[in-house]
Design a protein around this motif. Structure first.
Motif: not given
Ligand code: MN
Ligand code: C2E
Ligand code: MN
Length: 403
Positions: A304-305, A361
């Motif tokens: 993620d990220d 995202e």
């Molecule tokens: Mn994220």
């Protein structure tokens, strides 16, 4: 532990189709003895082989294979663990693209595979096979998407509505879909934690006794799976966020997750665990055995990220997740920034070669989406398409070509 290894190599020009056939006959006997399945796909110049079996047997066989003079330029593409064999235990199978068409080879490979098709669509093993057979790579569309030509229209979704909390539930979840707009498909739903008064994840974790964080983080996932069950998500995938230390510090963590997944009528292959890039780096060595365990259960992993941490692409030399989610910071106003575009192009190129699924995202603008489609990204999460909805899935805005 059941291990899958995939490598690619160049066929030695002195090795002909007939040699391949006799090689496969001998390998069949050897592999059967070792309890290894070997699927070899050749196009006369290059080979792709998938080996499946116990870790020690596969690794030692690969060692022998590498030294074989009938091929050269052996490159390992994937080494992973799994709950079951993807192929029947057939010893050795050869698929020759010089004899059979791409379509026939693809069909016969799938014929020997044992996973349901909806579970193989994101599977890196099958993606490597498909790319090798078809010779096609997902690539940038080539023509820019013209933002003027697109409009959004909202669609109600076939998920359950207005479900309340389970007794004693000490937090709740909001779901946000990740979509594939050009296919009109939901690729997964992400569960985002909320306090019972609707507060953010930060607010929820702050209110906790700090030495309880990991345990609570893990336990709350049971509510996320229960919500998926109540809404009837069917074959959709569900992604949950977890601190890696929740898997390392809490004894029996992976077993707990698998039990909750099954209790709620889901399959481990439907579940993706998201871990942020920074957490992944700081705890990598300790997290490694938890990763193995998750993979062995069939649970997917996402970083993620991505791009917000310090490791960047070098993290991918140590570990390749099923999915990478590019951080909102990089995505925001990407249509206006040369450096951001250069970074995303390099991520797309790496992930294409590694058959890692990419998600962008935090899409808020049509312009961002148009540029990202043009760059080869197909999956998106952001307010433009859908907002997180407490205990449910909100409407999705699908882009359409305006007439
Ligand atoms: Mn994220
Ligand atoms: P994340 O996993 O990156 O989740 C996406 C966050 O971005 C969510 O914030 C979501 O509401 C927000 N978001 C989605 N689309 C957009 C957009 O277009 N624009 C903007 N500005 N924001 C967007 P949220 O729900 O506040 O979550 C924040 C973070 O908290 C998550 O980031 C995740 O890292 C963490 N988190 C959420 N649930 C859990 C959990 O159960 N356990 C743990 N350990 N962390 C969690
Ligand atoms: Mn997330």
């Amino acid at each position: 532990m059941l291990t899958t290894l995939i490598y690619r190599s160049q066929l030695n020009p002195s090795c002909h189709s007939a040699d391949l056939i006799s090689l496969v006959e001998r390998a069949k006997i050897r592999n059967t003895g070792l309890n290894i399945t070997g699927v070899l796909i050749s196009n006369g110049r290059e080979n792709l082989q998938i080996l499946e079996g116990a870790e020690e047997s596969v690794v030692s066989l690969f060692h022998t294979i590498r030294a074989d003079k009938r091929h050269f330029g052996v490159v390992e593409l994937l080494r992973d663990y799994g709950p079951r064999r993807r192929f029947e235990n057939v010893g050795m199978l050869l698929f020759d693209l010089q004899v059979q068409s791409q379509k026939e080879v693809l069909q016969s490979v799938l014929h020997y595979s044992k996973l349901e098709s909806y579970l193989t669509s994101d599977d890196r093993v099958f993606k490597f096979i498909q790319t090798f057979i078809t010779g096609k790579k997902a690539s940038p569309t080539g023509t820019p998407f013209d933002v003027e030509k697109w409009t959004l229209s909202s669609e109600d979704l076939p998920f359950g509505e207005g479900v309340g909390l389970i007794a004693n539930q000490f937090c709740q979840f909001a779901l946000q879909p990740i979509v594939e707009p050009t296919e009109g498909k939901i690729s997964s739903l992400e569960a985002l934690i909320r306090s019972n008064d609707g507060g953010s994840p930060e607010h929820f974790f702050h209110s906790l006794d700090q030495d309880k964080i990991y345990e609570v983080d893990l336990q709350t996932k049971a509510y996320a799976f229960a919500l998926a069950k109540k809404l009837g998500i069917g074959g959709h995938k569900i992604a949950v966020n977890l601190l890696p230390m929740s898997l390392v510090n809490v004894p029996g963590a992976v077993e707990f997750l698998v039990k909750q997944i099954r209790l709620n009528g889901l399959q481990p292959e439907q579940v993706i665990i998201e871990v942020t890039e920074n957490e992944m780096i700081s705890g990598f060595n300790r997290f490694n055995s938890a990763i193995k365990q998750l993979r062995a259960e069939g649970i997917g992993l996402a970083i993620d990220d991505f791009g917000s941490g310090y490791a960047g692409l070098s993290l991918l030399t140590k570990f390749q997740p099923d999915k990478i989610k590019i951080d909102r910071e990089i995505i925001s106003d990407i249509h206006l920034s040369g450096p951001k575009q250069a970074i995303v192009k390099s991520i797309v190129s790496c992930c294409t070669d590694m058959e890692i699924t990419l998600v962008a995202e935090g899409i808020e603008k049509m312009e961002e989406w148009c540029w990202l489609e043009y760059a080869g990204i197909r999956r998106f999460q952001g307010f433009l398409f859908a907002r997180p909805k407490l205990n449910g899935v909100g409407n999705i805005n699908w882009p359409h070509l305006a007439r």
